[in-house]
Design an enzyme around this catalytic site. Structure first.
Site, PDB file in Angstrom:
ATOM      1  CD  GLN A  97      -2.822  -0.946   2.518  1.00 20.40           C
ATOM      2  OE1 GLN A  97      -2.324  -1.248   3.598  1.00 20.40           O
ATOM      3  NE2 GLN A  97      -4.083  -0.558   2.410  1.00 20.40           N
ATOM      4  CE1 TYR A 118       5.718 -10.043   7.395  1.00 19.05           C
ATOM      5  CE2 TYR A 118       6.548  -7.971   8.261  1.00 19.05           C
ATOM      6  CZ  TYR A 118       5.941  -9.190   8.454  1.00 19.05           C
ATOM      7  OH  TYR A 118       5.552  -9.555   9.722  1.00 19.05           O
TER       8      TYR A 118
END
Length: 317
Positions: free
Chosen positions: A27, A54
């Site tokens: 994001q 991640y």
């Protein structure tokens, strides 16, 4: 911002930490990430949490463009290893090789000489525990990591690791990172009592249940641009977004939150911080405003009456 010791160690972390899971390189891109980290430090957040997996290393790379600009003595950075980083059979798990390669890979991406906390991101059933612990001990001796912890390990697995480390005179795990929030209180059954007994701290992830505990999904409404509306990010909350009874209970937190001039998200974070053994609550934020809101949960003291009211809405199953 208030600060707490990590278990029995001398390390102190902010009650509110910033986590890059589902945000950095998903994001949030570089310019926005720089703003968030700068504001985090301004607000007193000193613990930044990430992991090699991640966005397959991209979250660490993003942090590697930001963190070296700040005084290394003033912040705590944590990373993790276990999950596959490629299709190669040696690029996963907690073998000596993968731990060694993963730590070095994280340091290269983060552009740092050491990380403060290294987490074993899950328990590895395929690798002897002794091998994993010896590799961690070697990494500590080499100065590549300072402390280590567990993430989503069972109570008996944590205890077994502590017993081996004590027998060998190796560094003990100082912290555990589990999922913990008002919708998921299983931690309280045996894991949290075990880590408290063993002198370990807890820095939990998903304290707002991917955003469900913010109140933004009141009455099942899914705001455009929210995590709940994103098919790539809402995989853990889809079913709950359709649970009208659950959403009604979450709305019920608003009455308690109002008594402390807080919103539902802040109350949910403050509730966690009032549980035994909690060192820090890891929050994700895709905007500076979210981060500023989260930080307001630090230092809040919820009355015993209101803690009981919250427990009545979300009892431990």
């Amino acid at each position: 911002m208030e600060y707490r010791r990590v278990g029995n160690s001398g390390l102190k972390v902010s009650e509110i930490a910033y986590g890059s899971w589902l945000t950095f390189a998903n994001q949030v891109e570089l310019e926005h990430a720089q703003e968030i980290i700068r504001k985090a430090f301004e607000l007193g957040v000193n613990y930044i949490d990430t992991a090699d997996v991640y966005a397959r290393g991209e979250a660490e790379k993003l942090l590697g463009q930001i963190l070296p600009k700040y005084n290394r003595r003033h912040y705590v950075i944590a990373t993790k290893a276990f999950w596959p980083m490629s299709d190669h059979p040696t690029d996963r798990g907690l073998s000596r090789k993968h731990i060694t390669d993963s730590i070095q890979g994280s340091l290269d991406r983060l552009k740092l000489k050491y990380v403060d906390i290294f987490y074993c991101h899950r328990f590895d059933e395929e690798t002897p525990l002794m091998e994993t612990l010896e590799a961690i001990e070697d990494s500590i001796r080499q100065g590549k990591i300072l402390y280590w912890g567990t993430s989503e390990w069972k109570a008996e697995q944590i205890r077994a690791a502590v017993n081996i480390c004590r027998e060998r005179g190796w560094h003990l795990p100082v912290i555990n990172q589990p999922i913990y929030n008002l919708l998921n209180r299983n931690l309280e059954i045996d894991i949290l009592p075990t880590t408290v007994e063993l002198g370990m701290g807890t820095a939990n992830f998903s304290p707002l249940a991917q955003g469900l505990l913010t109140g933004k999904y009141s009455k099942g409404k899914v705001p455009p641009g929210s995590r709940g509306s994103n098919e790539n990010l809402n995989m853990f909350m889809k079913d709950q977004l359709e649970d009208e009874n659950l959403l009604k209970k979450i709305d019920g937190l608003g009455e308690v939150a109002d008594r402390y001039d807080m919103n539902i998200a802040q109350l949910s974070l403050a509730w966690i911080l009032q549980q035994p053994g909690i060192s820090s609550v890891i929050t994700g934020a895709s905007s500076v405003q979210q981060l500023e809101d989260n930080v307001k949960a630090s230092g809040v003291n919820i009355s015993e009456t209101d803690m009981k009211a919250i427990d009545a809405l979300f009892p431990r199953s």
